[in-house]
Design an enzyme around this catalytic site. Sequence first.
Site, PDB file in Angstrom:
ATOM      1  N   GLY A  97      25.244  12.952 -28.004  1.00  0.00           N
ATOM      2  CA  GLY A  97      24.659  13.435 -26.752  1.00  0.00           C
ATOM      3  C   GLY A  97      25.170  12.648 -25.569  1.00  0.00           C
ATOM      4  CB  ALA A  98      25.922   9.066 -25.118  1.00  0.00           C
TER       5      ALA A  98
ATOM      6  N   GLY B 234       0.839  -1.193   0.000  1.00  0.00           N
ATOM      7  CA  GLY B 234       0.000   0.000   0.000  1.00  0.00           C
ATOM      8  C   GLY B 234       0.873   1.242   0.000  1.00  0.00           C
ATOM      9  N   GLY B 235       0.292   2.336   0.459  1.00  0.00           N
ATOM     10  CA  GLY B 235       1.030   3.600   0.487  1.00  0.00           C
ATOM     11  C   GLY B 235       2.287   3.529   1.330  1.00  0.00           C
TER      12      GLY B 235
HETATM   13  C1  HXC Z   1      -4.033  -4.213  11.676  1.00  0.00           C
HETATM   14  C2  HXC Z   1      -2.929  -6.054  10.953  1.00  0.00           C
HETATM   15  C3  HXC Z   1      -2.629  -5.422   9.738  1.00  0.00           C
HETATM   16  C4  HXC Z   1      -3.082  -4.087   9.566  1.00  0.00           C
HETATM   17  C5  HXC Z   1      -1.774  -7.371   9.701  1.00  0.00           C
HETATM   18  N1  HXC Z   1      -2.385  -7.272  10.873  1.00  0.00           N
HETATM   19  N2  HXC Z   1      -1.910  -6.255   8.982  1.00  0.00           N
HETATM   20  N3  HXC Z   1      -3.630  -5.443  11.911  1.00  0.00           N
HETATM   21  N4  HXC Z   1      -3.778  -3.528  10.570  1.00  0.00           N
HETATM   22  N5  HXC Z   1      -2.818  -3.386   8.452  1.00  0.00           N
HETATM   23  C6  HXC Z   1      -2.446  -8.267  11.925  1.00  0.00           C
HETATM   24  C7  HXC Z   1      -3.290  -9.462  11.578  1.00  0.00           C
HETATM   25  O1  HXC Z   1      -4.633  -9.218  11.867  1.00  0.00           O
HETATM   26  C8  HXC Z   1      -2.708 -10.520  12.503  1.00  0.00           C
HETATM   27  O2  HXC Z   1      -3.181 -10.310  13.798  1.00  0.00           O
HETATM   28  C9  HXC Z   1      -1.238 -10.156  12.521  1.00  0.00           C
HETATM   29  O3  HXC Z   1      -1.169  -8.802  12.119  1.00  0.00           O
HETATM   30  C10 HXC Z   1      -0.412 -10.992  11.592  1.00  0.00           C
HETATM   31  O4  HXC Z   1      -1.016 -10.957  10.310  1.00  0.00           O
HETATM   32  P1  HXC Z   1      -1.335 -12.294   9.492  1.00  0.00           P
HETATM   33  O5  HXC Z   1      -2.329 -11.910   8.450  1.00  0.00           O
HETATM   34  O6  HXC Z   1      -1.685 -13.406  10.415  1.00  0.00           O
HETATM   35  O7  HXC Z   1       0.093 -12.590   8.869  1.00  0.00           O
HETATM   36  P2  HXC Z   1       0.458 -13.098   7.419  1.00  0.00           P
HETATM   37  O8  HXC Z   1      -0.389 -14.274   7.056  1.00  0.00           O
HETATM   38  O9  HXC Z   1       1.929 -13.250   7.392  1.00  0.00           O
HETATM   39  O10 HXC Z   1       0.026 -11.925   6.428  1.00  0.00           O
HETATM   40  C11 HXC Z   1       0.643 -10.674   6.542  1.00  0.00           C
HETATM   41  C12 HXC Z   1      -0.048  -9.643   5.614  1.00  0.00           C
HETATM   42  C13 HXC Z   1      -1.572  -9.614   5.955  1.00  0.00           C
HETATM   43  C14 HXC Z   1       0.118 -10.083   4.169  1.00  0.00           C
HETATM   44  C15 HXC Z   1       0.626  -8.318   5.833  1.00  0.00           C
HETATM   45  O11 HXC Z   1      -1.728  -9.462   7.354  1.00  0.00           O
HETATM   46  C16 HXC Z   1      -2.262  -8.491   5.289  1.00  0.00           C
HETATM   47  O12 HXC Z   1      -2.619  -8.609   4.096  1.00  0.00           O
HETATM   48  N6  HXC Z   1      -2.522  -7.419   6.021  1.00  0.00           N
HETATM   49  C17 HXC Z   1      -3.248  -6.281   5.499  1.00  0.00           C
HETATM   50  C18 HXC Z   1      -2.353  -5.507   4.595  1.00  0.00           C
HETATM   51  C19 HXC Z   1      -2.997  -4.257   4.156  1.00  0.00           C
HETATM   52  O13 HXC Z   1      -3.920  -4.255   3.304  1.00  0.00           O
HETATM   53  N7  HXC Z   1      -2.586  -3.131   4.787  1.00  0.00           N
HETATM   54  C20 HXC Z   1      -3.101  -1.852   4.493  1.00  0.00           C
HETATM   55  C21 HXC Z   1      -2.240  -1.324   3.337  1.00  0.00           C
HETATM   56  S1  HXC Z   1      -2.685   0.294   2.897  1.00  0.00           S
HETATM   57  P3  HXC Z   1      -3.393 -11.530  14.847  1.00  0.00           P
HETATM   58  O14 HXC Z   1      -3.907 -10.856  16.063  1.00  0.00           O
HETATM   59  O15 HXC Z   1      -4.368 -12.443  14.185  1.00  0.00           O
HETATM   60  O16 HXC Z   1      -2.040 -12.134  15.009  1.00  0.00           O
HETATM   61  C22 HXC Z   1      -1.662   1.218   3.787  1.00  0.00           C
HETATM   62  C23 HXC Z   1      -1.915   2.632   3.602  1.00  0.00           C
HETATM   63  C24 HXC Z   1      -0.705   3.431   3.939  1.00  0.00           C
HETATM   64  O17 HXC Z   1      -0.848   0.781   4.490  1.00  0.00           O
HETATM   65  C25 HXC Z   1      -0.973   4.808   3.443  1.00  0.00           C
HETATM   66  C26 HXC Z   1       0.231   5.634   3.509  1.00  0.00           C
HETATM   67  C27 HXC Z   1       0.024   6.958   2.843  1.00  0.00           C
END
Ligand code: HXC
Length: 520
Positions: free
Chosen positions: A407-408, A172-173
């Site tokens: 140019g290079a 993501g971001g």
């Molecule tokens: C809250 C989160 C989380 C998140 C993971 N967890 N990502 N909690 N917010 N963004 C938690 C899970 O619920 C889980 O909690 C623990 O972390 C471990 O995650 P798992 O899914 O069990 O691990 P894994 O199978 O290794 O998968 C990891 C992962 C997946 C691929 C990162 O968790 C995932 O897809 N997370 C969401 C990613 C996402 O979409 N993030 C937002 C991106 S947008 P428990 O308690 O069960 O252990 C963004 C915007 C930024 O970041 C903007 C900036 C400008």
Amino acid sequence: MNIQQENIQKLVERRAKAKLGGGEKRIEAQHQKGKYTARERIAMLLDEGSFEEYDMFVRHRCNDFGMDKQHFDGDGVVTGCGTVDGRLVYVFAQDFTVTGGSLSKTMSEKICKVMDMALRNGAPCIGLNDSGGARIQEGVDALAGYGEIFERTILASGVIPQISGIFGPCAGGAVYSPALTDFTLMVKNTSYMFLTGPAVVKSVIGEEVTQEELGGASVHATKSGVAHFAAENEEEGIATIKELLSYLPQNNTEEAPRRETADPAGRVDDALNSIIPDNPNKPYDMYAVIRSIVDDGRFFEVHRGYAKNIIVGFAHMNGRSVGIVANQPAMLAGALDINASRKASRFVRCCDAFNIPLVTLVDVPGFLCGTHQEYGAIITNGAKLLYAYGEATVPKVTVTLRKSYGGAHIVMSCKQLRGDINYAWPSANIAVMGADGAVNVLYAKEMKAAATPEEAKAIYDEKKQAYDELFSNPYQAAQKGYIDDVIEPRNTRFRVIRALEQLSGKKQDVPAKKHDNLPL
Ligand code: HXC
């Protein structure tokens, strides 16, 4: 136990608990994935016993979605400072064992605190990323946290070195956090970076792709150029970051540290006198030239797998850290294309920002042509490299080994772009273009009007010989002072070192401006 002893005991216990992050089960799960924890990574990075941790007891302030029942001291990031080879660095390492290392507002405050300290105290900042991105339960607070980190990264850019290690997810971001820093390192098979993951990609555009194919280390180190380094494993990743630091100064007001060497500055290498093939279309290996001229043959390459037609990286010359930029005739004949221009311009600007002299080795037939390059804006991208060299005020020493056309030629640190010392080997060809192209342009009509193919060939041969005699050498450029000296290849090491010594006190200004407007 008296009250004081009890207090101390409580502290010891709280510290021990905080150090477990999300707990032993999650640490075990992390290890099962072949990954280290945030603390283990910091321990590998910093000199033993040097870690000074901050904000170990900070907790998040979110009460939504059951977060009021989930509290971990330190939240999902370990922050502080320490030393690498005795030099101060600031560090933050996201802790995947605490809510997947996802970024809360308090986590961002911890990160911003060490970033502010790094900037104030003039020391590099290293981020070790392993996070599920913005903490979903915190909503816009988490987004604001990212925004604050980004802003600090931008303000610190060009002031202190900023290095990102990607040791797990970065999606993501959140990917813009490392993208804004000077160097990004990824670990093969356990880290990935993408703006939108495979599931979303499939639902939006119907493309089926795995995480590794979409944003694994190999992809970013070879195809996109997002990653400067792809390490085989975490140990190699940490070792690479440490080595990288050894070529960089603490900040933009300092010089990089010198590295003592037993390699004599005056060492000559006879092999270089015969490295250029007689046939101008035959390649040779530019790495052999680089290794021959730098201290102890030690070259630390950046972006090794990306745009291999240009080579960039760090080395030492007589103990002084230098940035090397070299065309690679063994790949695309060393021609400059979009990716090579982007790769080299980023590196040149990085060296200039951190007072690292540039040594440029030229063998370039020109820019790559065709619709692919033109549609991809080779004009704008090539201009980036031109701009980067032209604005750079660090010492610039250029050696033209063979081709330097059109140019290079200008782009590759020529005299008119404020190249300080420009050498050429006797095999150098400095011209608007190669003999073949030139004759075909200048004498097309005569050759077409020839009565027979033999007559046309005779015209071609005669004109090519004349062109070769005039331009296929370094002396026309040397006669006009565009080349400062024609040197024997075997002497390249000591001539470059002598030039760098001479330029060590160089001072050069640029006109006052708010900032430049380079062709992004
Ligand atoms: C809250 C989160 C989380 C998140 C993971 N967890 N990502 N909690 N917010 N963004 C938690 C899970 O619920 C889980 O909690 C623990 O972390 C471990 O995650 P798992 O899914 O069990 O691990 P894994 O199978 O290794 O998968 C990891 C992962 C997946 C691929 C990162 O968790 C995932 O897809 N997370 C969401 C990613 C996402 O979409 N993030 C937002 C991106 S947008 P428990 O308690 O069960 O252990 C963004 C915007 C930024 O970041 C903007 C900036 C400008």
